[in-house]
Design a protein around this motif. Structure first.
Motif: not given
Ligand code: C2O
Ligand code: CU
Length: 458
Positions: A180-206
């Motif tokens: 039943d939901e109306p359709a917008a003229d278009e849809e945009l699906v966006v997925v956010f992610d963050s990337w870091a250099e391996a080796g720089d990774m530290d789970h808790f102190h960024l």
């Protein structure tokens, strides 16, 4: 070491501004996502390609997903990661409420995997967890099949070696449309992610770690619709630890984790913790809209600092914005918060030691709480640790009765809710799906460290 930098999706809290001196690219040119954006054409943003439905029947959606190693580029740097059907984000699956969804997973990784359907009311055997069941072995296949009885913006990701596999690129969006939901003229699906250099990774102190945020794998892309059109923006934060606090002028939120809100929300900002989704109605006019992640700290929410550009909306024509669509908002009010609590989950831990627990226990050495099938349970999730945590429960959605003692103005149904420091949420669960359901923090390194438990419905 390889001359190519290995990038891994990463763990972020306050993503620093683009001042990285460390990043290099293969060509030696500057990353187009940084401050030279004006001189280099910016990538064009579109939704992730959709999965092909192999079944001609109107109420069956049958797709094939192959999980395999993949090489791709993030901001000009090569990543040796994983992908579904060769794309990151994976194919968007589109179905409608009432459909049967069949997904044939072929595991071409060199390790076990599964698919978990985040936010979806699946039968327990289809939940993709390896608590008392086997993962899909390397080289093997598995058929997921279930009927969709909800509508909204969901997502899928492995639930085996989850931190690593999601990090490397295994995730995609599942859209379940409401007839039943109306359709917008278009849809945009966006997925956010963050990337870091391996080796720089530290789970808790960024602090000091350079993080690159992407929208559908692109650094600061531009979405170019025609003005005068309405766009339904479906947003997912698939980052392992990074929060996205979205804010722009004229923000109109229409849906959350579990579909349409009871009424239009025009908030100043919307925090998407890892695993969270929100839908927005964007009425495109001639003025550009800059979509930014405002600074957000795991130690206390909104904070100071520079915003991180995610993407821009720049209309190609100069027409006035269209009128809003007539969304069938229900106006539903929150349920009453009863004076008792059935289950308490307490998030505890400490970044300094990297110990993350629920109720003093580390998964899988946990006490299983039970709820009788079809009973209503009041769950209180408390956060006494010095970090925010998004609470996620499998197989069910829950109603938020209050957060920090404050009830929402309208009925709020979620499957993932951020619990700020020293705060607590009271949740109302209708336990209508039998099984042993994971309840955990969706900051994936926290879950991996043991901030996860099991809620039994029988
Ligand atoms: Cu999206 Cu148990 O997770
Ligand atoms: Cu956590």
């Amino acid at each position: 070491m390889s001359p190519l930098l290995l990038l891994l999706a990463c763990k972020g809290k306050d993503p620093p501004p683009d001042d990285d001196s460390e990043t290099t690219t293969d060509s030696g040119t500057t990353d187009p996502g940084t401050d030279t954006a004006t001189s280099i054409p910016r990538p064009t943003l579109s939704s992730p390609a959709e999965a092909k439905d192999l079944d001609p029947a109107d109420d069956i959606v049958h797709i094939e997903l192959t999980a395999a190693p993949a090489s791709f580029e993030i901001g000009g740097q090569k990543v040796d990661g994983y992908a579904y059907n060769g794309q990151v984000p994976g194919p968007t699956i589109r179905a409608k409420r009432g459909d049967t969804l069949i997904v044939d997973l072929q595991n071409d990784l060199d390790t076990d995997t599964t698919i978990h359907w985040h936010g979806v009311h699946v039968p327990w055997a289809m939940d993709g967890v390896t608590w008392m069941s086997e993962p899909v072995a390397a080289g093997a296949s598995f058929r997921y099949e279930y009927t969709l009885d909800q509508s909204g913006t969901y997502w899928y990701h492995p639930h085996f070696d989850t931190e690593q596999q999601v990090d490397l690129g295994l995730y995609g969006v599942l859209i379940v449309e409401e007839p039943d939901e109306p359709a917008a003229d278009e849809e945009l699906v966006v997925v956010f992610d963050s990337w870091a250099e391996a080796g720089d990774m530290d789970h808790f102190h960024l602090e000091g770690t350079h993080l690159t945020w992407t929208t559908n794998g692109l650094v600061e892309p531009v979405f170019q619709p025609e003005a005068g059109r309405s766009v339904r923006l479906r947003a997912l934060n698939a980052s392992n630890t990074g929060y996205v606090r979205l804010a722009w002028d004229g923000m109109r939120q229409i849906a959350s984790d579990q579909g349409l809100l009871p009424e239009l929300s025009e908030p100043d900002d919307v925090v998407l913790s890892p695993g969270d989704r929100a839908d927005f109605e964007v009425l495109v006019g001639p003025d550009p809209i800059e979509i930014r992640a405002e600074p957000h700290s795991l130690q206390g929410g909104a904070t100071y600092g520079e915003a991180t550009p995610l993407f821009d909306i720049e209309a190609t024509t100069a027409d006035a914005p269209p009128s809003p669509l007539g969304w069938p908002f229900s106006g539903a009010k929150p349920s009453a918060d009863p004076p008792h609590t059935d289950i308490v989950y307490t998030f505890q831990g400490d970044a300094a030691t990297g110990t993350w627990l629920m109720n003093g226990e580390v998964f899988p050495d946990v006490t299983i709480e039970s709820v009788d099938l079809d009973d209503t349970a009041i769950i209180e999730v408390r956060n006494v640790s010095p970090s925010e945590h998004p609470f996620h429960l499998h197989g069910h959605a829950f109603e938020v009765l209050s957060l920090g003692g404050v009830p929402p103005e309208t009925q709020t149904i979620e499957d993932t809710i951020n619990i700020p420091i020293q705060s607590w949420a009271r949740l109302r669960l209708v336990a209508d799906n039998p099984g042993d359901w994971m309840a955990h923090c969706h900051i994936l390194p926290h879950a991996e460290d043991g901030m996860m438990t099991v809620l039994r419905v029988e």
